[in-house]
Design a protein around this motif. Sequence first.
Motif, short mmCIF file in Angstrom:
data_model
loop_
_atom_site.label_atom_id
_atom_site.label_comp_id
_atom_site.label_asym_id
_atom_site.label_seq_id
_atom_site.Cartn_x
_atom_site.Cartn_y
_atom_site.Cartn_z
N THR A 63 42.94 34.12 44.63
CA THR A 63 43.08 34.27 43.19
C THR A 63 43.34 35.73 42.88
O THR A 63 43.12 36.61 43.74
N TYR A 108 36.87 34.29 33.55
CA TYR A 108 37.18 32.87 33.42
C TYR A 108 36.90 32.44 31.99
O TYR A 108 35.98 32.96 31.34
N THR A 151 33.57 35.10 44.54
CA THR A 151 34.74 35.44 43.73
C THR A 151 35.43 36.68 44.27
O THR A 151 36.67 36.73 44.37
N LYS A 184 37.36 35.80 47.38
CA LYS A 184 38.58 35.04 47.07
C LYS A 184 39.69 35.97 46.60
O LYS A 184 40.87 35.76 46.90
N LYS A 212 37.08 40.01 37.02
CA LYS A 212 37.64 38.65 37.00
C LYS A 212 37.00 37.87 35.86
O LYS A 212 35.78 37.73 35.80
#
Length: 409
Positions: A82, A11, A73, A76, A9
């Motif tokens: 996400t 960002y 994270t 999620k 993941k």
Amino acid sequence: MIEVRGVSKRYRLGQIGLTSLRAELERWWQRRRGVDGTGAAVEDFWALRDVSFDVQPGEVMGIIGRNGAGKSTLLKILSEITEPTEGEIRLRGRTASLLEVGTGFHPELSGRENVFLNGAILGMRRAEIVRKFDEIVAFAEVDQFIDTPVKRYSSGMYVRLAFAVAAHLEPEILVVDEVLAVGDHAFQQKCLGKMQDVAQREGRTVLFVSHNMAAVTRLCDRAVHLARGGVVAMGPARKIVGSYLAQATEAKGIWIRPATLARRGKVTFSAVQICNATGAALSVVSQRDPIRVALDCQEHATTTAWVLRVSIYDREGNELLAAQDVGHALARGARPERPVRAGCTFPGALLRPGEYTVGVSACELAGDQAVALYEEIQPVVSFEVSPEGFTGSVAGALMGVVAEWNSLP
């Protein structure tokens, strides 16, 4: 039951989500050029990197790691809040998630209405919710307030009801984050017992994130240790917890907050150290001497009462000693941002020779209950108890041990 394959993941720091097709096309072109809208270089942050593991039906899997390791994270993504940047996840069954206090609750609706709403979100039929309703309310201990809007609930009441709904409405997969830390000790034990029943008697799968290593070893079959977004180790829970504690407490006797550790709550820790009577840091304490823990905190303009807590653990994560700072618990009224220094002293001759770790936390207080966790660092430092010619016996019972708190200059 759960397959995680190469999940990552990413960002982009400083950017927020865009909503128009034109904005998305502009972002795509800027990514191709490696810059943002101002011409500055784009900085990527990988919260997860190439994480893979499997969870079998009826298994309880623990996920452990320090703050910022990527645990939340991952949950999620597993809860489909996400999407991963890379990799894939396969879930075989209905999933219920409890990631923060009041997840899925509408503040204007009553507790009764939210039970039915949350149950419907989880995919339960009305008849199933009705059948379980009395059991949910009894477990949550909110009988008197079930028809009160949940916006008037305390954080503890929120989490009790939210956990009760998630645990009783028969999901095949139950995902629980550190939210249980908000509840009092009795409720935490009640939740752990319920999760054991869910896994062992009902054969459902549980993913459990916690900084409470004793709870992880008690509840989980296996554990995954995450650090900097990647899997460090995976295996039997007791073995993984032992290696995690050994690695996580590289700070021997003293811990200084790293600049990379972000501030999350209204009270944060700047430094923690084991010290002697003169304030010098120690990594080895004589068995006959008191154990002194000095805490440096930063209070960020709080208006409510809050409390410090210090715990001492053995190498398997079992809490042996704990003390709360009543002085700060009684402090009320608006206070500006300020440094706070406190010392906690446990009597000597309580612990056998060996290795121990210290965990610290700061919580908002309502009455005599912690209702919001400002910050928890566990473990933060380690120390060794040395016999050094001590000939007495270790105190047989640790119950009722009174630690002394004092303000430090």
